[in-house]
Design a protein around this motif. Structure first.
Motif, PDB file in Angstrom:
ATOM      1  N   GLN A 285      -3.480  -8.293   5.107  1.00 30.26           N
ATOM      2  CA  GLN A 285      -3.218  -8.370   6.544  1.00 30.26           C
ATOM      3  C   GLN A 285      -2.239  -7.276   6.984  1.00 30.26           C
ATOM      4  O   GLN A 285      -2.441  -6.616   7.999  1.00 30.26           O
ATOM      5  CB  GLN A 285      -2.645  -9.742   6.881  1.00 30.26           C
ATOM      6  N   GLU A 286      -1.205  -7.091   6.156  1.00 30.03           N
ATOM      7  CA  GLU A 286      -0.212  -6.071   6.483  1.00 30.03           C
ATOM      8  C   GLU A 286      -0.863  -4.686   6.541  1.00 30.03           C
ATOM      9  O   GLU A 286      -0.546  -3.866   7.423  1.00 30.03           O
ATOM     10  CB  GLU A 286       0.881  -6.103   5.412  1.00 30.03           C
ATOM     11  N   VAL A 289      -2.647  -4.373   9.730  1.00 29.95           N
ATOM     12  CA  VAL A 289      -1.717  -4.119  10.838  1.00 29.95           C
ATOM     13  C   VAL A 289      -1.300  -2.653  10.855  1.00 29.95           C
ATOM     14  O   VAL A 289      -1.264  -2.006  11.907  1.00 29.95           O
ATOM     15  CB  VAL A 289      -0.478  -5.035  10.732  1.00 29.95           C
ATOM     16  N   MET A 290      -1.008  -2.128   9.677  1.00 31.74           N
ATOM     17  CA  MET A 290      -0.621  -0.711   9.605  1.00 31.74           C
ATOM     18  C   MET A 290      -1.730   0.172  10.172  1.00 31.74           C
ATOM     19  O   MET A 290      -1.468   1.137  10.886  1.00 31.74           O
ATOM     20  CB  MET A 290      -0.322  -0.317   8.158  1.00 31.74           C
ATOM     21  N   LYS A 291      -2.957  -0.179   9.837  1.00 30.12           N
ATOM     22  CA  LYS A 291      -4.073   0.602  10.383  1.00 30.12           C
ATOM     23  C   LYS A 291      -4.149   0.432  11.906  1.00 30.12           C
ATOM     24  O   LYS A 291      -4.418   1.394  12.627  1.00 30.12           O
ATOM     25  CB  LYS A 291      -5.379   0.171   9.738  1.00 30.12           C
ATOM     26  N   ALA A 292      -3.905  -0.778  12.364  1.00 26.99           N
ATOM     27  CA  ALA A 292      -3.983  -1.035  13.800  1.00 26.99           C
ATOM     28  C   ALA A 292      -2.949  -0.216  14.567  1.00 26.99           C
ATOM     29  O   ALA A 292      -3.173   0.180  15.704  1.00 26.99           O
ATOM     30  CB  ALA A 292      -3.789  -2.520  14.078  1.00 26.99           C
ATOM     31  N   ILE A 293      -1.803   0.051  13.930  1.00 30.83           N
ATOM     32  CA  ILE A 293      -0.786   0.823  14.644  1.00 30.83           C
ATOM     33  C   ILE A 293      -0.858   2.304  14.298  1.00 30.83           C
ATOM     34  O   ILE A 293       0.065   3.066  14.579  1.00 30.83           O
ATOM     35  CB  ILE A 293       0.638   0.280  14.403  1.00 30.83           C
ATOM     36  N   ALA A 295      -2.096   3.905  11.081  1.00 29.24           N
ATOM     37  CA  ALA A 295      -2.176   4.451   9.728  1.00 29.24           C
ATOM     38  C   ALA A 295      -3.608   4.846   9.411  1.00 29.24           C
ATOM     39  O   ALA A 295      -4.541   4.099   9.696  1.00 29.24           O
ATOM     40  CB  ALA A 295      -1.688   3.424   8.712  1.00 29.24           C
ATOM     41  N   PRO A 381      -9.907  -2.441   9.346  1.00 27.88           N
ATOM     42  CA  PRO A 381      -8.704  -2.982   9.991  1.00 27.88           C
ATOM     43  C   PRO A 381      -8.912  -4.396  10.529  1.00 27.88           C
ATOM     44  O   PRO A 381      -8.086  -5.279  10.284  1.00 27.88           O
ATOM     45  CB  PRO A 381      -8.414  -1.981  11.102  1.00 27.88           C
ATOM     46  N   ILE A 382      -9.988  -4.612  11.241  1.00 31.82           N
ATOM     47  CA  ILE A 382     -10.139  -5.909  11.894  1.00 31.82           C
ATOM     48  C   ILE A 382     -10.296  -7.033  10.863  1.00 31.82           C
ATOM     49  O   ILE A 382      -9.702  -8.098  10.986  1.00 31.82           O
ATOM     50  CB  ILE A 382     -11.322  -5.890  12.904  1.00 31.82           C
ATOM     51  N   ILE A 385      -6.893  -7.682   9.210  1.00 30.81           N
ATOM     52  CA  ILE A 385      -5.967  -8.440  10.054  1.00 30.81           C
ATOM     53  C   ILE A 385      -6.375  -9.910  10.099  1.00 30.81           C
ATOM     54  O   ILE A 385      -5.543 -10.805  10.011  1.00 30.81           O
ATOM     55  CB  ILE A 385      -5.938  -7.853  11.484  1.00 30.81           C
ATOM     56  N   ARG A 386      -7.658 -10.136  10.204  1.00 32.75           N
ATOM     57  CA  ARG A 386      -8.134 -11.521  10.294  1.00 32.75           C
ATOM     58  C   ARG A 386      -7.992 -12.279   8.981  1.00 32.75           C
ATOM     59  O   ARG A 386      -8.061 -13.504   8.956  1.00 32.75           O
ATOM     60  CB  ARG A 386      -9.602 -11.532  10.736  1.00 32.75           C
ATOM     61  N   GLU A 389      -5.901 -15.454   8.595  1.00 37.57           N
ATOM     62  CA  GLU A 389      -6.163 -16.695   9.312  1.00 37.57           C
ATOM     63  C   GLU A 389      -6.725 -17.790   8.399  1.00 37.57           C
ATOM     64  O   GLU A 389      -7.390 -17.504   7.420  1.00 37.57           O
ATOM     65  CB  GLU A 389      -7.169 -16.432  10.450  1.00 37.57           C
TER      66      GLU A 389
END
Ligand SMILES: Nc1ncnc2c1ncn2[C@@H]1O[C@H](COP(=O)(O)OP(=O)(O)OP(=O)(O)O)[C@@H](O)[C@H]1O
Ligand SMILES: [Mg+2]
Lengths: 389, 228
Positions: A285-286, A289-293, A295, A381-382, A385-386, A389
């Motif tokens: 997940q981390e 997140v890095m990719k989402a921001i 990376a 990424p998606i 991140i998911r 859950e």
């Protein structure tokens, strides 16, 4: 702040796991460094030992086997004798630079062990210019009832100049006239006496155990050896040969240790890959997140790669320290298993070796990091991140 | 003026092992530069799906999605990364701070991932101040309250000076007071940082803090309205 710092913090996050992995790498490196250090050290010690014999060729009686020749160097038994006229025949050869006859005898000491007595002539010191006196001087005459003692033998028996020593199985009492300085060779344990005296008191008239020869030109060695083969009753051993024999003897032991080292390295690699892969999956997940921001795949790859490299570098450093610290222990252990242990340090860990093993550890990190880093960098990424859950 | 976001018949179909779920069924809308738009709609309507498409975390199945005139559909991973890096800032309901890094480091992280930018500590500090956390810079995420963590996340989203902030239920895990505070910050950055804000929320009252509201239901935009 840099990627390297983030990588380091990730390693610090799971301390015990990281330490165990680093320990695995350290073990592998320590084994490898000790092994290579032993390789280098043993050869050096052996060379030193053999070079300090002072001669390149040793002529002995036929049947005095290789190992016995080896043992003779060391001071064991199984000695054979040859006639002294062999010496008279060889000595005229003009390829010879220096030559010295010897008569060695071994006497067992009460309660185990043995002492080697060696009858020598003045020419002995010409072949061994480093054999200097700590105390005293050379024999007063070629037939004197006198001895010169090697450094360690003197230490062991607490001898000083003027002492009287009794030689077992003979009726003679000899006077100590000299003590040699330490040479770092087998000679340190030997008691020397004049050749003629030795022949007389050991009742071996006109007999020799060996003739040490130094040639003017080492290139003539093989031709010289061949000529000597004509002499029926003797055999010629070049010290290069002795060296080879000894190195062969230890090579089987080396194969064993090498395979242990290879297994250790393999286990370390698997350990590193496992640890990093586990931590990548835990951090899916981390990573998402890095990719989402922002990376990129490359940066994630780098981050994970750094982690393996840090672990392996630390392991390499630690392993080298282990090897340096544990070297003397290993040496003590190894010495008991060797067919022939030269004097001096058997394990020589050079700065180059440390550098080499550090680079090796880094290479190990580079290699074992590829797969986990690739897995991490290719995460979508998606989905990453998911995954939480 | 060209809209910063424009969707034309935008569709998204999720394929699972058992079925195909059409989460977006042909959206048409546009968001203008400088807008502060709230995205409202029932659970499962497709809000998260839409924000993920705009944030380049996922790709559409059909239709077109344009950001500042540039079509996002069919872009390669490398180009998507480029857009995530430079054009959008994402804020999530769960904050998603990196737990090993301090608040300030979290804020500066996007700059580290941006090779084109110098890592400016001043900007990180400025953004921390902007969200009212000047005295929390060295705190680790676990040493922060929920509201503080979300403010750090907003500061982080702003680090690379994006054109759009996408926030998916940023107040879902916060109490009323903190939620209002977050919306106030979003309104402020919309104004001072010259950034377009698109925020999904369930909360009608919060949605009215925005300039416009876009209603989505069952994968379709059903209504758009300006607040007041
Ligand atoms: N990865 C996925 N695979 C399959 N179906 C999905 C996936 N993600 C979302 N969906 C489905 O797509 C639809 C839209 O989901 P989405 O998460 O966009 O809704 P939402 O408006 O964000 O809801 P909420 O307000 O509860 O967050 C839902 O029916 C959901 O079940
Ligand atoms: Mg949602």
């Amino acid at each position: 702040m840099r990627l390297l710092k983030i990588a380091y913090k990730n390693i610090a996050r799971k301390k015990i796991r990281s330490l165990l992995t680093i320990g695995g790498v350290a073990m592998a490196v320590a084994v490898l460094v000790s092994l290579l250090g032993f390789n280098a050290g043993y050869k050096m010690a052996l060379n030193n030992d053999v070079d300090k014999m002072g001669y390149q060729v040793l002529v002995t009686a036929k049947g005095c086997p290789y190992e016995a020749a080896t043992l003779m160097l060391k001071g064991g038994g199984g000695l054979r004798y040859m006639d002294a006229d062999v010496y008279d025949r060889i000595v005229t050869d003009d390829r010879i630079d220096k030559i010295t006859p010897q008569l060695a005898t071994v006497k067992t000491i009460e309660g185990g062990g043995f002492t080697m007595y060696m009858g020598i002539e003045d020419s002995y010191t010409e072949l061994k210019p480093w054999a200097t006196f700590k105390e005293g001087k050379w024999f007063t005459s070629p037939e004197a009832l006198e001895v010169i003692i090697g450094y360690e033998a003197a230490e062991l028996e607490q001898r000083t100049i003027g002492d009287q020593i009794f030689i077992p199985d003979t009726r003679e009492i000899l006077t100590v006239v000299g003590i040699f300085e330490r040479t770092g060779t087998q000679d340190d344990g030997v008691i020397f006496l004049p050749l003629k005296t030795a022949q007389k008191i050991f009742d071996l008239p006109d007999q020799l155990t060996g003739i040490g020869i130094k040639l003017k030109d080492l290139g003539q060695l093989s031709a010289f050896e061949e000529d000597l083969y004509d002499e029926g009753s003797i055999q010629v051993i070049s010290l290069a040969q002795v060296k080879g024999t000894i190195l062969n003897l230890i090579s089987s032991a080396q194969i064993l240790v090498t395979s242990v080292a290879i297994i250790a390295i393999f286990v370390a690699i698997v350990g590193v890959i496992n640890t990093i892969l586990m931590s990548v999956f835990e951090r899916t997940q981390e990573i998402g997140v890095m990719k989402a921001i922002g990376a990129g795949n490359r940066q994630i790859f780098q981050l994970i790669w750094y982690e393996t490299i840090i672990i392996c570098t630390m392991g390499g450093l630690l392993g080298s320290l282990f090897a340096l610290a544990g070297g003397s222990g290993v040496e003590y252990f190894v010495k008991r298993f060797l067919p022939f242990a030269p004097e001096g340090n058997l394990i020589y860990i050079s700065p180059q070796l440390i550098l080499f093993s550090l680079l090796g550890a880094i290479a190990l990190g580079l290699f074992s990091g590829i797969y986990p880093a690739l897995r991490a960098s290719l995460m979508k990424p998606i989905e990453a991140i998911r995954s939480g859950e | 003026m060209q809209p910063i976001i424009e969707a034309r018949n935008l569709e998204k179909i999720y394929k699972t092992r058992v079925e195909r779920i059409q989460a977006l069924k042909g959206l048409n809308f546009s968001v203008e530069k400088g807008d502060f738009t709230a995205l409202m709609g029932p659970s499962g309507a497709g809000k998260t799906t839409l924000l993920n498409l705009i944030g380049c975390l996922d790709t559409s199945t059909a239709g077109e999605l344009l950001m500042d005139g540039r079509q996002l559909d069919h872009l390669k991973e490398k180009e998507l990364t480029e857009i995530r890096r430079n054009f959008v800032g994402m804020v999530f309901q769960e904050f998603f701070l990196i737990e090993t890094l301090s608040a300030l480091e979290n804020v500066m992280l996007p700059a580290l991932f941006n090779p084109g930018k110098k890592i400016q500590k001043e900007r990180g500090a400025y953004l921390m101040e902007l969200v009212g956390l000047k005295n929390r810079m060295q705190h680790l995420p676990r040493e922060l309250s929920g509201g503080e963590m979300q403010r750090v996340a907003i500061a982080r989203a702003l680090m690379n000076s994006p054109r759009i902030i996408l926030a998916d239920e940023p107040t879902g895990n916060l109490d009323r007071k903190n939620a209002l505070n977050i919306f106030a910050i979003l309104a402020e950055i919309n104004h001072t940082e010259d950034v377009t804000v698109l925020v999904a929320t369930h909360n009608v009252k919060l949605a009215h803090q925005a300039k416009n509201i876009m209603y989505i239901s069952d994968g379709l935009i059903i209504k758009e309205e300006a607040v007041r």
